[in-house]
Design a protein around this motif. Structure first.
Motif, PDB file in Angstrom:
ATOM      1  N   ALA A  14      42.606  54.954  58.777  1.00  0.00           N
ATOM      2  CA  ALA A  14      44.065  55.789  58.879  1.00  0.00           C
ATOM      3  C   ALA A  14      45.069  54.951  58.801  1.00  0.00           C
ATOM      4  CB  ALA A  14      44.157  56.263  60.450  1.00  0.00           C
ATOM      5  N   VAL A  15      46.163  55.759  58.346  1.00  0.00           N
ATOM      6  CA  VAL A  15      47.395  54.908  57.509  1.00  0.00           C
ATOM      7  C   VAL A  15      48.586  55.590  58.562  1.00  0.00           C
ATOM      8  CG1 VAL A  15      49.159  54.415  55.947  1.00  0.00           C
ATOM      9  CG2 VAL A  15      46.401  54.428  55.336  1.00  0.00           C
ATOM     10  N   LEU A  16      49.331  54.926  59.138  1.00  0.00           N
ATOM     11  CA  LEU A  16      50.755  55.321  59.814  1.00  0.00           C
ATOM     12  C   LEU A  16      51.749  55.063  59.227  1.00  0.00           C
ATOM     13  CD1 LEU A  16      49.594  55.167  63.666  1.00  0.00           C
ATOM     14  CD2 LEU A  16      49.093  56.992  62.025  1.00  0.00           C
ATOM     15  N   GLY A  17      52.529  55.852  58.501  1.00  0.00           N
ATOM     16  CA  GLY A  17      53.851  55.294  57.581  1.00  0.00           C
ATOM     17  C   GLY A  17      54.945  56.498  57.644  1.00  0.00           C
TER      18      GLY A  17
ATOM     19  N   LEU B 128      36.538  56.999  62.313  1.00  0.00           N
ATOM     20  CA  LEU B 128      37.613  56.447  62.383  1.00  0.00           C
ATOM     21  C   LEU B 128      37.398  54.983  62.835  1.00  0.00           C
ATOM     22  CD1 LEU B 128      40.822  55.882  61.447  1.00  0.00           C
ATOM     23  CD2 LEU B 128      41.351  56.809  63.854  1.00  0.00           C
ATOM     24  N   THR B 129      37.543  53.804  62.225  1.00  0.00           N
ATOM     25  CA  THR B 129      37.332  52.557  62.599  1.00  0.00           C
ATOM     26  C   THR B 129      38.510  51.560  62.575  1.00  0.00           C
ATOM     27  OG1 THR B 129      36.432  51.650  60.703  1.00  0.00           O
ATOM     28  CG2 THR B 129      34.802  52.809  62.039  1.00  0.00           C
ATOM     29  N   ALA B 130      39.368  52.018  62.035  1.00  0.00           N
ATOM     30  CA  ALA B 130      40.953  51.013  61.711  1.00  0.00           C
ATOM     31  C   ALA B 130      41.817  52.111  61.418  1.00  0.00           C
ATOM     32  CB  ALA B 130      40.283  50.235  60.603  1.00  0.00           C
ATOM     33  N   VAL B 131      43.073  51.421  61.705  1.00  0.00           N
ATOM     34  CA  VAL B 131      44.370  51.832  61.468  1.00  0.00           C
ATOM     35  C   VAL B 131      45.164  50.553  60.765  1.00  0.00           C
ATOM     36  CG1 VAL B 131      46.499  52.658  62.142  1.00  0.00           C
ATOM     37  CG2 VAL B 131      44.301  53.299  63.339  1.00  0.00           C
ATOM     38  N   PHE B 132      45.896  51.232  59.454  1.00  0.00           N
ATOM     39  CA  PHE B 132      46.883  50.347  58.924  1.00  0.00           C
ATOM     40  C   PHE B 132      48.191  50.928  59.249  1.00  0.00           C
ATOM     41  CE2 PHE B 132      49.397  49.750  54.827  1.00  0.00           C
ATOM     42  CZ  PHE B 132      49.929  48.455  55.375  1.00  0.00           C
TER      43      PHE B 132
END
Length: 336
Positions: free
Chosen positions: A181-184, A241-245
């Motif tokens: 996932a990307v949080l921006g 989901l295994t990771a977040v940027f």
């Protein structure tokens, strides 16, 4: 003589000179010896009362800062104030919402405050394309690249956001993560978010992965509470989901709190990578893997370039400051 002059003569940066004059311990003995030799030879007296005299100083520099929760910007501003405090300039800091038009606000401030120069933290290039002109006071985009704008009076000191974001996502992929996932920020308004998203996309394409932004891109403001809510929305979608940027350390902290509040663990269940390399990343539990930007060099070079433009009428220059992936505790290798 100013600390900029001392820096030039000594061969050390303005921030190093400032640390010596403030009797800080994080300076090498050789640097301290050389700088104090120059200080004594010129009978230089630091202006320790500058903060009390700023209302009477006409050599003003303004800092226009977008966003109120950006920890990196807070570090940069603190460093700028230390450096300028040892000169015959005064600095005023003005905070804007992260979606505001900083050029329009700067025009208003120029009319009211008559500054000799402006430092823009968090600038959005499209606003400069539309509203900035060659008649504007000397200015520096701090943390945003500005060479492509082509203004002789608009310099820039920045990190390569695209390359740095690509490095961060490469690290996740190399550790076996594919569902990231990307949080921006709003990609239509935030230049920084778009640059970092391009880096994310470059990494995915390089590794032959498909990008599904509709599933995995979650819009957030650069604050802990907004990132917390965005991460909750992402988890509610129920996608693997295994990771977040996270596009900032503030965003990473908000996301990690949401993950924990859902009964999950970082990095056992979901890994997290941040961006900026603030002190908070080192003191959060677990410590956050993040892109570490050299904020002291960004601050000192921005001031040096701006003063050179003001005093010597020098044309704008553009510098890219190195970054590094600060590898700590918030990413788990799932490829083993």
């Amino acid at each position: 003589m100013t600390i900029v002059d001392i820096a030039k003569e000594s061969g050390y940066s303005v921030s190093t000179v400032s640390r010596v004059l403030n009797n800080r311990k994080d300076v090498s003995p050789e640097a301290k010896r050389r700088i104090m030799e120059i200080v004594e030879s010129h009978n230089f007296v630091p202006n320790n009362n500058a903060k009390h005299l700023k209302q009477n100083v006409t050599k003003n520099i303004l800092v226009v800062l977008k966003g109120t929760s950006n920890m990196l910007f807070a570090n940069i501003v603190e460093e700028i104030q230390k450096i300028v405090g040892q000169s015959d300039y005064a600095v005023g800091v003005y905070y804007l919402d992260e979606d505001d038009n900083e050029v329009e606000e700067a025009i208003r401030l120029c009319n009211e405050r008559k500054p000799l120069g402006i430092l823009f933290l968090g600038g959005n290039p499209p606003y400069f394309e539309k509203g900035f002109t060659e008649s504007f006071v000397p200015s520096v985009l701090v943390t945003t690249q500005g060479e492509q704008l082509g203004f002789k009076n608009l310099a820039s000191v920045s990190t390569d956001d695209v390359a740095a974001a690509e490095t961060a996502v490469d690290y996740l992929i190399e550790n076996g993560h594919r569902n990231i996932a990307v949080l921006g920020g709003d990609l239509t308004l935030s230049h920084t978010s778009m640059q970092r998203y391009l880096g994310f996309a470059n990494s995915f394409r390089k590794h032959g992965l498909d990008i599904d932004a509709a599933k995995y891109y979650e819009k957030t403001r650069f604050s802990m509470d907004s990132a917390y809510a965005a991460m909750m929305r992402q988890l509610d979608k129920g996608y693997p989901l295994t990771a977040v940027f996270a596009m900032s350390d503030v965003t990473a902290i908000g996301a990690m709190r949401a993950i924990i509040d859902r009964g999950l663990k970082v990095p056992d269940d979901i890994s997290v990578v941040g961006f900026d390399g603030t002190d908070f990343a080192d003191y959060y539990n677990p410590k956050i893997v993040t892109i570490k930007q050299g904020y002291e060099k960004i601050a000192s070079r921005s001031i040096e370039i701006l003063i050179r433009m003001i005093e010597l009428r020098a044309d704008a220059t553009h510098e890219v400051v190195p970054y590094e992936l600060h590898n700590t505790e918030s990413v788990r290798n799932i490829s083993k």
